[in-house]
Motif scaffolding. Structure first.
Motif, PDB file in Angstrom:
ATOM      1  N   CYS A   1      41.974  28.488  33.533  1.00  0.00           N
ATOM      2  CA  CYS A   1      40.686  27.871  33.192  1.00  0.00           C
ATOM      3  C   CYS A   1      40.443  27.772  31.684  1.00  0.00           C
ATOM      4  CB  CYS A   1      39.529  28.659  33.801  1.00  0.00           C
ATOM      5  SG  CYS A   1      39.736  29.009  35.539  1.00  0.00           S
TER       6      CYS A   1
ATOM      7  N   CYS B   1      38.572  30.567  38.785  1.00  0.00           N
ATOM      8  CA  CYS B   1      39.674  30.156  39.652  1.00  0.00           C
ATOM      9  C   CYS B   1      39.991  31.188  40.729  1.00  0.00           C
ATOM     10  CB  CYS B   1      40.910  29.926  38.794  1.00  0.00           C
ATOM     11  SG  CYS B   1      41.380  31.396  37.864  1.00  0.00           S
TER      12      CYS B   1
ATOM     13  N   HIS C   1      38.982  36.530  38.231  1.00  0.00           N
ATOM     14  CA  HIS C   1      38.138  35.446  37.724  1.00  0.00           C
ATOM     15  C   HIS C   1      37.209  34.974  38.845  1.00  0.00           C
ATOM     16  CE1 HIS C   1      37.791  31.770  34.859  1.00  0.00           C
ATOM     17  NE2 HIS C   1      36.677  32.440  35.000  1.00  0.00           N
TER      18      HIS C   1
ATOM     19  N   CYS D   1      41.740  32.722  30.343  1.00  0.00           N
ATOM     20  CA  CYS D   1      42.344  32.560  31.660  1.00  0.00           C
ATOM     21  C   CYS D   1      43.440  31.499  31.591  1.00  0.00           C
ATOM     22  CB  CYS D   1      41.263  32.154  32.664  1.00  0.00           C
ATOM     23  SG  CYS D   1      41.932  31.773  34.284  1.00  0.00           S
TER      24      CYS D   1
HETATM   25 ZN   LIG Z   1      40.342  31.208  35.799  1.00  0.00          ZN
END
Ligand SMILES: [Zn+2]
Lengths: 111, 988
Positions: free
Chosen positions: A9, A62, A58, A6
């Motif tokens: 993240c 997030c 996600h 990600c």
């Molecule tokens: Zn994320």
């Protein structure tokens, strides 16, 4: 277990994400009243062997929608970017963050 | 003489004797023994019976390839089945039981199957019970008898008393297998500065160093472990890598307590490690494989290397005299070692030429016979001797056999690399002629196979191989070619057959698959190895084909007239070893199966005597019984009190979403079917959203708090899907809209005060506010403050109604929910009102025909649910095009209706089917979604869907058919708005 890197993240297990759908499908504009255009966008899907563009959410991270390039044959993920074009642009123009390990940056990670 | 313990030697701790029991018999071993070693030391030769024919089984190996010494361990809830005696560590007071043997090993009822062996051949179960002539019910009838007789290990029926855990780990390099190659690679890579984890399934690190019998090997092992640990590497013993998955994620099962007599009750029995390595180094070694010849499953027939393992590692001699049958030089070293420890050995070598080690063997007092192969084992319950015969260069075996007396037989057909883990990644194995076995093929991932796992069997070559990998990972080019195979070479040898003689030669001893079964599979047309595997069950036992795989393929290839290895190999799938379900579930069981969501007023409900119920992950108050009340008494009282007086319900579980930003109005106008563009500040509106395909997604009220600030509520069930859908719309589709959404479900406690006296309760609670219809009209929204501990707490209040009564929904910061609830509850109590739960809430909403998830099940259109008129004709919205699909605007679709029993004393259940009274069959005309006793109407009512809706069924009778509960009730179809259809009560 797939690892999805990600952009917000870092690499996370795929069970934090929800698969949404084929990321290459473009929905008709809301004002478009052509039934066939909607029918094709909502129901018809390719089932490719190999490269596939897919959108993942996600969900347990997030909450961003990510556009993932994944090979359906090998599960190899070659690119993860935000689906929202503005976020994508912002990330690309930002100074590349340096990982604690001193390895590659976020943008260059997608080999 | 039999099996015995040497006076000294081995890695066992002779200062720590261990007493254990086998089938109730008290025996002794030492700390450091495996169960199998201790049994052999006590001269226990017969350790169980086989799966199908109930033939006697002895210890066959000294590792995970074991197909004979499988045990039940422990009593009661802690009983574990299929424990490999060759791997399991002996511990004090261990109770070990033979499997597949009832009532005992010596006398076994199931052994009679042996006499019927011709009927129990390959595919027997399939052909007898699964064929076209037989029914499934016949199989199910027979199955329990067969299963009982076939008798796999029996698991405990009690709940597992142990705990388990899942752990996640990351490393640069995961090395699997702590043998010579793995230890060298791990130590060196750790010294290069990489984070290394080395996993070993055994309870001792060292692999072949443990059974070499050379003290210098153990010293080297200790040195390598020290180097690894000093460099920060981690060594995990009793840990099996059971699966290699996408992205090199590796599943490792670590066994923590099975070897401890009184483990710490807080220590998990096993931990499933989910490791994320950048590189995986597979140093998994090779399994010695047997040979197929007559009665090769007799107790006392073992792998040659296993005899050496027991002698060198455990100080246990399996017998006084042995015949070792081999086709390569590796066995010579085993023989010399065993002879040196006092075993009388005859070595028969299928090769005609003399080995380079011939002299050394002879010097050790070993009789070496060249050009001979084993044919048939003599003796019925144990080895008495072995018939051997000459084999010529073409592989033809002479009919004349000679009997050599011995106590044990050690066999070796070569070594097969353990290639299971790369196979999990779909890497096709490649036949390597030099070792007559498969090795791992090319891989594009960071998977490296070294040492015996790659067919490199010489100890020094293994070390070179490990060093070469370390150099390669540092970016250096390999210097020299690593030599595969056994020094001195091997003669390909798999099955020994003699013309005109029927031998019972086992390929897979655990599943009782013989070479004849494989030939039969071939005759019946099974060409592919995958089909052959399934038909004969070869390699499907817990050893995962470690012993029989290559032998079976060789027999298959020969039957097909192909070269060995050209038939390919079956795909190995995870897990590599059996993994307990408990270890995969770990903490997620019982009450911890998933997180519990409690509303902020949870403990207030419990204090008020509520009976709680589950709504998804939420705990909700179901009803609040008074002394002696049943659930029906309680909810009918609660619902009646709501209609007649006032009552309060916890609605905190509703989804709540903050929709904010300059384009928030436009956004809402696009997602709801009804117009939202002109919703005034301080007003709420009921809205419905569809999916793209035109089906109803959810309903709820959205409140306008400010020009650019909305508070949206969703149903409890759809809260998460709605939030996700809205995020998806903003991030993928309408990326130009300036809207921010956030879930605030957990931030706000919600409660609804409903009933004709709701206003009085609110006035008492918030005396400074105006609560008249004029001051606070239906669908009005207001922010007011609530004084709590000297501070003003903001509440959001809307006059909306799910019950159909005059009602207010009040939201307050979650941490103040309980305080406000208690305060309101005391005002309600003063006026004679009550609290109400889910059951009464259901009764009230069914009376009103308000839909919930029971009706909005994802297959319902706006029109089906009776909301057709809400859809805007002037604006497009999500689903506005596809809801016009022909089948969705078909007039006769099932539509929402109310249901009254004709005889008002009758009752029916949700899930019942609505039928024509003269055609009670098939799918009927509709279905019942919800039922309740209506306190307002005084009888049972229901909601449901029926073709054509209420109009089509005016003045007609339907049958509410519930064949499952054998309940058939005549009913009439009415409007879903069964109580106060004009809505006068909620408005004024
Ligand atoms: Zn994320």
């Amino acid at each position: 277990m797939l690892r999805i890197d990600c952009p917000f993240c870092g690499p996370r297990n795929h069970d934090e994400f929800t698969y949404l759908e084929d990321g290459s499908v473009k929905m008709p504009a809301l004002a478009n009243s052509n039934k066939n255009a909607w029918y094709e966008a909502v129901f018809l899907r390719e089932n490719p062997r190999g490269a596939h563009i897919e959108d993942w959410h996600h969900t347990q991270g997030c909450r961003m929608v990510l556009r993932v390039k994944r090979d359906t044959l090998t599960h190899k993920i070659t690119s993860v970017v935000p689906a929202h074009p503005e976020y994508k642009k912002m990330l690309a123009s930002r100074d590349k963050p340096v990982r604690p390990s001193g390895k590659k940056s976020a943008g260059a990670r997608a080999k | 003489m039999g099996g015995y313990r040497l006076k000294n030697g081995g890695l066992i701790n002779r200062d720590k004797p261990v007493s254990f029991s086998f089938n109730g018999r008290k025996l002794n071993g030492f700390e450091g023994d495996s169960i199998a070693a201790a049994l052999l030391a006590n001269n226990v030769q017969q350790v169980g019976r086989s799966f199908k024919y109930h033939r006697l089984r002895g210890v066959m190996s000294a590792g995970p390839e074991e197909g004979g010494a499988l045990f039940n361990v422990n009593d009661g809830a802690k009983r574990i089945a299929n424990v490999k005696g060759t791997m399991a560590e002996l511990r004090p007071q261990m109770q070990v039981y033979a499997q597949n043997a009832y009532p005992g090993i010596r006398f076994d009822i199931g052994a009679i199957n042996s006499l019927f062996a011709p009927f129990l051949s390959a595919g027997f179960y399939y052909k007898t019970f699964m064929g076209p002539m037989r029914s499934t019910s016949f199989w199910m009838f027979c199955e329990r008898f067969i299963r009982k007789a076939a008798g796999l290990g029996t698991a405990s029926r009690e709940p597992d008393p142990d705990s388990y855990d899942i752990a996640y780990g990351f490393c640069d390099v995961l090395v699997v297998g702590a043998g010579p190659s793995g230890l060298h690679a791990a130590a060196e890579l750790a010294e290069q500065g990489r984070k290394v984890i080395l996993v070993e399934q055994d309870f001792e690190a060292g692999g072949s160093y443990l059974s070499s019998g050379r003290p210098e090997d153990l010293a080297l092992r200790d040195q390598l472990i020290r180097r690894l640990k000093t460099a920060g590497g981690q060594l995990m013993l009793r840990s099996t890598a059971f699966g290699l998955y996408d992205g090199l994620v590796t599943g490792v099962i670590e066994r923590l307590t099975d070897h401890i007599t009184d483990p710490d009750p807080h220590c998990p029995r096993e931990i499933t490690h989910i490791l994320h390595p950048r590189h995986v180094v597979l140093a998994t070694g090779a399994s010695e494989r047997g040979l197929a010849f007559g009665n090769n499953d007799r107790p006392g027939v073992m792998l040659a290397g296993a005899l050496r393992s027991y002698a060198c590692r455990y100080g246990v001699m399996a017998g006084g005299s042995a015949v070792l049958a081999t086709c390569h030089d590796g066995t010579y070293e085993d023989a010399i070692m065993l002879a040196g420890l006092g075993m009388e050995i005859t070595l028969i070598d299928a090769r005609n030429r003399k080995s380079r080690q011939y002299q050394a063997a002879s010097a050790a007092g070993i009789t070496v016979l060249n050009g001979k192969v084993p044919v048939n084992v003599a003796g019925s319950s144990a080895v008495a001797g072995i018939e051997v015969a000459d084999i010529d260069e073409k592989g033809v075996v002479d009919k004349v056999t000679t009997l050599i007396g011995c106590e044990v037989v050690g066999i070796s057909g070569g070594y097969s690399p353990v290639i299971h883990l790369p196979s999990h990644r779909g890497i096709k194995p490649r036949w390597e002629a030099s070792i007559q076995a498969f090795v791992t093929g090319q891989t594009s991932e960071n998977i490296h196979v070294i040492g015996a796992a790659d067919g490199v069997f010489e100890a020094s070559a293994c070390i070179d191989h490990a060093r070469q990998l370390c150099a390669k990972m540092m970016g250096k080019k390999p210097k020299k070619q690593i030599r595969r195979g056994i020094p001195g070479g091997q003669r390909p040898l798999f099955e020994i057959q003699i013309e005109g003689r029927k031998l019972k030669s086992f390929i897979d001893p655990q599943h009782d698959v013989t070479s004849e079964d494989i030939r039969q599979a071939h005759r019946e047309g099974f060409v592919s190895v995958e089909h052959m595997k399934r038909y004969t069950t070869l390699g499907m036992a817990t050893d995962q084909g470690r012993v029989g795989n290559i032998l079976g393929l060789a027999v298959m290839a020969q039957a097909q007239g192909l070269a060995v290895g050209s038939s390919g190999v079956t795909t190995f799938r995870p897990p590599f070893t059996p993994v307990s379900i408990g270890a995969l579930a770990a903490r997620e069981r019982g009450a911890d199966w998933r997180p519990v969501r409690r509303t902020p007023m949870h403990y207030e409900h419990l204090a008020a005597g509520a009976v709680m119920t589950d709504a998804g992950a939420w705990k909700r108050a179901w009803y609040y019984p008074k002394q002696g009340e049943t659930i029906d008494d309680a909810y009918i009282r609660e619902a009646a009190t709501t209609r007649q007086n006032v009552a309060m319900v916890d609605v905190s579980t509703l989804g709540k979403i903050a929709v904010q930003g300059p384009d928030a109005t436009e956004f809402l106008n696009r997602i709801y079917v009804n117009p939202f563009a002109k919703l005034a500040i301080g007003k709420a509106r009921y809205g419905i959203m569809l999916r793209d395909d035109g089906m109803v997604l959810d309903d709820g009220t959205t409140w306008r708090l400010a020009e650019d600030d909305y508070f949206m509520t969703t149903t409890t069930a759809q809260a998460a899907p709605v939030m996700q859908f809205l995020e998806e719309l903003l991030q993928r589709r309408w990326t130009d809209l300036k809207v921010h959404i956030s879930s605030v479900t957990d931030q706000w406690a919600g409660m609804a005060v409903a009933g004709p006296y709701a206003r009085e309760v609110l006035s008492a609670q918030f005396p400074s506010e105006g609560w008249s219809d004029a001051a606070f009209p239906f669908m009005g929204v207001r922010e007011i403050t609530f004084a709590q501990e000297g501070r003003d707490i903001i509440c959001r209040v809307a006059r909306i109604s799910f019950s159909g009564e005059r009602a207010f929904e009040i939201y307050v910061s979650a941490d103040k929910g309980a305080a406000l609830w208690s305060s309101l509850a005391s005002h309600i109590k003063e006026g004679g009102g009550c609290l109400y739960g889910m059951e009464a809430l259901g009764a009230l909403r069914i009376e009103k025909g308000h839909v919930t998830a029971a009706e909005l099940d994802g297959r319902v259109t706006l029109e089906d649910a009776g909301f057709g008129k809400m859809a805007s004709k002037t604006k497009p919205f999500i689903g506005s095009v596809l809801r016009q699909r022909p089948h969705l605007i078909f007039e006769n679709r099932p539509q929402l209706v109310g249901i009254f029993p004709k005889d008002r004393t009758g009752r029916f259940s949700a899930g019942a089917i609505l039928c024509h009274p003269d055609q009670v069959s098939g799918f009927g005309e509709g279905w019942v979604t919800a039922v309740t006793h209506s306190p307002a109407l005084g009888h049972w009512i229901g909601l449901g869907f029926i073709s054509g809706g209420a109009e089509a069924w005016q003045n007609k009778t339907v049958m509410v058919a519930d064949p499952v509960r054998d309940n058939f009730v005549e009913a009439e179809i009415v409007s879903p708005h069964m109580f106060d259809p004009q809505g006068g009560r909620q408005h004024g």
